[in-house]
Design an enzyme around this catalytic site. Sequence first.
Site, PDB file in Angstrom:
ATOM      1  CB  SER A 143      -0.876   0.000   1.259  1.00 46.76           C
ATOM      2  OG  SER A 143      -1.560   1.222   1.400  1.00 46.76           O
ATOM      3  CE1 TYR A 157      -3.887  -2.821   5.326  1.00 43.92           C
ATOM      4  CE2 TYR A 157      -3.010  -0.672   4.742  1.00 43.92           C
ATOM      5  CZ  TYR A 157      -3.640  -1.847   4.385  1.00 43.92           C
ATOM      6  OH  TYR A 157      -4.018  -2.049   3.086  1.00 43.92           O
TER       7      TYR A 157
HETATM    8  P1  NAP Z   1     -11.587  -7.164   0.803  1.00 46.35           P
HETATM    9  O1  NAP Z   1     -12.535  -6.945  -0.325  1.00 46.35           O
HETATM   10  O2  NAP Z   1     -12.080  -7.017   2.192  1.00 46.35           O
HETATM   11  O3  NAP Z   1     -10.916  -8.588   0.589  1.00 46.35           O
HETATM   12  C1  NAP Z   1     -10.040  -9.150   1.520  1.00 46.35           C
HETATM   13  C2  NAP Z   1      -9.870 -10.605   1.165  1.00 46.35           C
HETATM   14  O4  NAP Z   1      -8.872 -11.186   2.016  1.00 46.35           O
HETATM   15  C3  NAP Z   1     -11.125 -11.414   1.330  1.00 46.35           C
HETATM   16  O5  NAP Z   1     -11.169 -12.401   0.325  1.00 46.35           O
HETATM   17  C4  NAP Z   1     -10.940 -12.052   2.700  1.00 46.35           C
HETATM   18  O6  NAP Z   1     -11.759 -13.213   2.760  1.00 46.35           O
HETATM   19  C5  NAP Z   1      -9.444 -12.342   2.639  1.00 46.35           C
HETATM   20  N1  NAP Z   1      -8.796 -12.481   3.931  1.00 46.35           N
HETATM   21  C6  NAP Z   1      -8.745 -11.576   4.937  1.00 46.35           C
HETATM   22  N2  NAP Z   1      -8.046 -12.059   5.955  1.00 46.35           N
HETATM   23  C7  NAP Z   1      -7.624 -13.302   5.606  1.00 46.35           C
HETATM   24  C8  NAP Z   1      -6.867 -14.299   6.236  1.00 46.35           C
HETATM   25  N3  NAP Z   1      -6.380 -14.133   7.475  1.00 46.35           N
HETATM   26  N4  NAP Z   1      -6.623 -15.450   5.572  1.00 46.35           N
HETATM   27  C9  NAP Z   1      -7.118 -15.646   4.322  1.00 46.35           C
HETATM   28  N5  NAP Z   1      -7.831 -14.716   3.667  1.00 46.35           N
HETATM   29  C10 NAP Z   1      -8.100 -13.563   4.306  1.00 46.35           C
HETATM   30  O7  NAP Z   1     -10.361  -6.148   0.715  1.00 46.35           O
HETATM   31  P2  NAP Z   1      -9.432  -5.650  -0.504  1.00 46.35           P
HETATM   32  O8  NAP Z   1      -9.461  -4.182  -0.457  1.00 46.35           O
HETATM   33  O9  NAP Z   1      -9.697  -6.373  -1.761  1.00 46.35           O
HETATM   34  O10 NAP Z   1      -8.009  -6.095   0.087  1.00 46.35           O
HETATM   35  C11 NAP Z   1      -7.080  -6.856  -0.668  1.00 46.35           C
HETATM   36  C12 NAP Z   1      -5.682  -6.367  -0.349  1.00 46.35           C
HETATM   37  O11 NAP Z   1      -5.552  -5.014  -0.802  1.00 46.35           O
HETATM   38  C13 NAP Z   1      -5.331  -6.347   1.130  1.00 46.35           C
HETATM   39  O12 NAP Z   1      -4.015  -6.821   1.316  1.00 46.35           O
HETATM   40  C14 NAP Z   1      -5.403  -4.886   1.484  1.00 46.35           C
HETATM   41  O13 NAP Z   1      -4.578  -4.555   2.583  1.00 46.35           O
HETATM   42  C15 NAP Z   1      -4.918  -4.261   0.197  1.00 46.35           C
HETATM   43  N6  NAP Z   1      -5.232  -2.847   0.022  1.00 46.35           N
HETATM   44  C16 NAP Z   1      -6.532  -2.434  -0.036  1.00 46.35           C
HETATM   45  C17 NAP Z   1      -6.796  -1.079  -0.192  1.00 46.35           C
HETATM   46  C18 NAP Z   1      -8.220  -0.554  -0.249  1.00 46.35           C
HETATM   47  O14 NAP Z   1      -8.422   0.682  -0.186  1.00 46.35           O
HETATM   48  N7  NAP Z   1      -9.235  -1.410  -0.414  1.00 46.35           N
HETATM   49  C19 NAP Z   1      -5.739  -0.149  -0.305  1.00 46.35           C
HETATM   50  C20 NAP Z   1      -4.442  -0.623  -0.252  1.00 46.35           C
HETATM   51  C21 NAP Z   1      -4.185  -1.984  -0.104  1.00 46.35           C
HETATM   52  P3  NAP Z   1     -12.202 -13.872   4.168  1.00 46.35           P
HETATM   53  O15 NAP Z   1     -12.664 -12.747   5.041  1.00 46.35           O
HETATM   54  O16 NAP Z   1     -13.268 -14.841   3.792  1.00 46.35           O
HETATM   55  O17 NAP Z   1     -10.978 -14.541   4.689  1.00 46.35           O
END
Ligand code: NAP
Length: 254
Positions: A143, A157
Amino acid sequence: MTRLQNKVAIITGASSGIGRAAALLFAAEGCRIVAVARGQAGLDALARDIGTAGGEIATLAGDVAGEDVAEAAVALAQQRFGGLDIAFNNAGALGEMGPAATVSRTGWQEAVDVNLTGSFLGIRHQVPAMIARGGGSILFTSSFVGHTVGFPGMVAYAASKAGLIGLMQVVAAEYGPQKIRANVLLVGGTDTPMGRQVITTPEMRSFVEGLYPLKRLAEPGEIAEAALFLASDASSFVTGSALAVEGGISINRT
Ligand code: NAP
């Protein structure tokens, strides 16, 4: 399209948001998917969508903070699809939010366990499988938070996401001779369930959107396109890099 024809990819966090978008895009490009997340229902929905479109997928429900899951994902890729070419270590957790000096040890640990240790455990099994295959591409979802911006309230984070950059650089340096590339995506605010956990009101959303030169958040598919670039041979000379896919938030001062 065939940009990942005959490839096999593990994608963690594949049941939602960025991981789900990447799984759909990679599958549409001919890639066979091993999808990992904790919740089986989200994985089943993804499997239905990929299957309907004619793609191939295997699912694994488990927590990436456990090494058994990392090992099982690689075994599934090998047993079901014959090997492993791509690993998108994308599952993430916010951890406890709040001023740094008030965050609990447990809240800190959650972010570090999932974001950083989970990725480390992943590569422990992904790298040997890729060496056996003759090479591969490993991606991590980092990020801009923790890299270019000290976003208040996100100490666990930020630290865990910054740690991924160091992890990736060492993997890239050590395993480049075995034709394994490693890169991170520096992702900006994206409209996903996790994004909506941080941005909780319309007022906050419009404030956050104003921080970006593009004046909006990303859609998950836009991040998936960048992941496709790093996963595919289109990026064959890109390794050790942190690719900013963050809508310019890091350079904006207006
Ligand atoms: P999201 O829609 O909430 O998806 C998160 C995914 O990770 C879900 O499939 C969740 O499924 C899975 N997950 C969470 N904890 C887990 C664990 N301990 N073991 C296995 N699976 C797990 O969020 P997203 O925004 O797509 O996030 C994806 C990545 O992008 C993350 O690394 C996040 O930090 C990064 N990111 C997001 C943003 C943003 O603004 N959205 C910005 C920068 C970086 P389950 O809950 O079923 O496990």
